[in-house]
Enzyme design. Structure first.
Site, short mmCIF file in Angstrom:
data_model
loop_
_atom_site.label_atom_id
_atom_site.label_comp_id
_atom_site.label_asym_id
_atom_site.label_seq_id
_atom_site.Cartn_x
_atom_site.Cartn_y
_atom_site.Cartn_z
CG ASP A 1 -2.34 0.23 0.92
OD1 ASP A 1 -2.64 0.51 -0.25
OD2 ASP A 1 -3.17 0.13 1.83
CE1 TYR A 206 -8.23 -6.68 -5.45
CE2 TYR A 206 -7.38 -4.44 -5.32
CZ TYR A 206 -7.80 -5.60 -4.70
OH TYR A 206 -7.78 -5.69 -3.33
#
Length: 242
Positions: A1, A206
């Site tokens: 992330d 995604y």
């Protein structure tokens, strides 16, 4: 992330696992190329981003603790609020107040239907030249009725021009949930569950994302497949970016 939350997660992992030798990596797309590049550029944890995440959590609680209680009392059910939910709630309340204060206005329109070789088509009467000073809508019913009785018309001008319409951007998480709710009446949790199943079946890209853009690597792979399968005409001059 690669954001503040990812930085804080890395920091908490380091502290919980008591790591002495560690490296922090971040990547913006889930591709082999991106992951390898991130491993090659591994660095240290940015404590400024960690502090920013802690500040955000503090703000969430300061706002949430002050608002959640009164909100739950007013709604007569348990409700939570925070730095995001509270201003969103304010926007909803302001909009609801505007709706309740709305004063309806009666006005009149005239639409003529024409028969042509190519089928029926319609034209809407432009009433703007007949509006009185300060008027936004045409409210003279008798005049509108007289216009509606007309049966002969003269074409004053014809304009023909090409129109280019680009495809809408792909769904991101929020727009996917909105479309599922408004068009299919599917609740957010169910919508994300279905999207997860489609993703696991390799039917969609995604879905837990806030960007509508594909990576350059992915676009290149798609274009290569199109060329190899004789579908060059589907390849645009440049990939769409949003």
């Amino acid at each position: 992330d690669p954001d503040r939350e990812g930085e804080a997660i890395a920091y908490h992992l380091r502290e919980a696992l008591r790591l002495k030798n560690y490296r922090r990596i971040a990547f913006h797309e889930i591709t082999e190329k991106a992951v390898k590049a991130s491993l090659a550029e591994a660095g240290d944890i940015d404590m400024g981003l960690v502090a920013a995440q802690e500040g955000r959590r503090v703000m969430d609680r300061l706002v949430g603790y002050r608002v959640s209680g009164p909100l739950s009392d007013r709604l007569q059910q348990r409700a939570s609020a925070g730095r995001v939910q509270t201003p969103a709630l304010r926007l909803v309340v302001d909009r609801e107040n505007e709706i309740r204060a709305f004063v309806p206005t009666n006005y009149f329109e005239v639409v003529a239907t024409f028969e042509a070789e190519t089928g029926k088509w319609e034209a809407k009467w432009d009433s703007k030249p007949y509006l009185k000073a300060g008027q936004d809508y045409f409210q003279d019913e008798a005049f509108a009725n007289s216009v509606a009785t007309l049966r002969e018309f003269t074409v004053q001008d014809i304009n023909t021009k090409p129109v280019t319409r680009k495809p809408p951007p792909p769904f991101i998480s929020s727009t996917l949930i909105q479309a599922a709710s408004s068009q299919l009446k599917i609740k957010p949790k169910k919508a994300m569950q279905l999207a997860q199943e489609l993703f696991e079946a390799a039917v969609i890209t995604y879905h837990r994302t806030d960007t509508p853009n594909l990576s350059d690597e992915a676009v290149g792979m798609v274009w290569d497949w199109l060329r190899q399968n004789g579908k060059d005409n589907y390849i645009p001059p440049a990939a769409n970016k949003w």
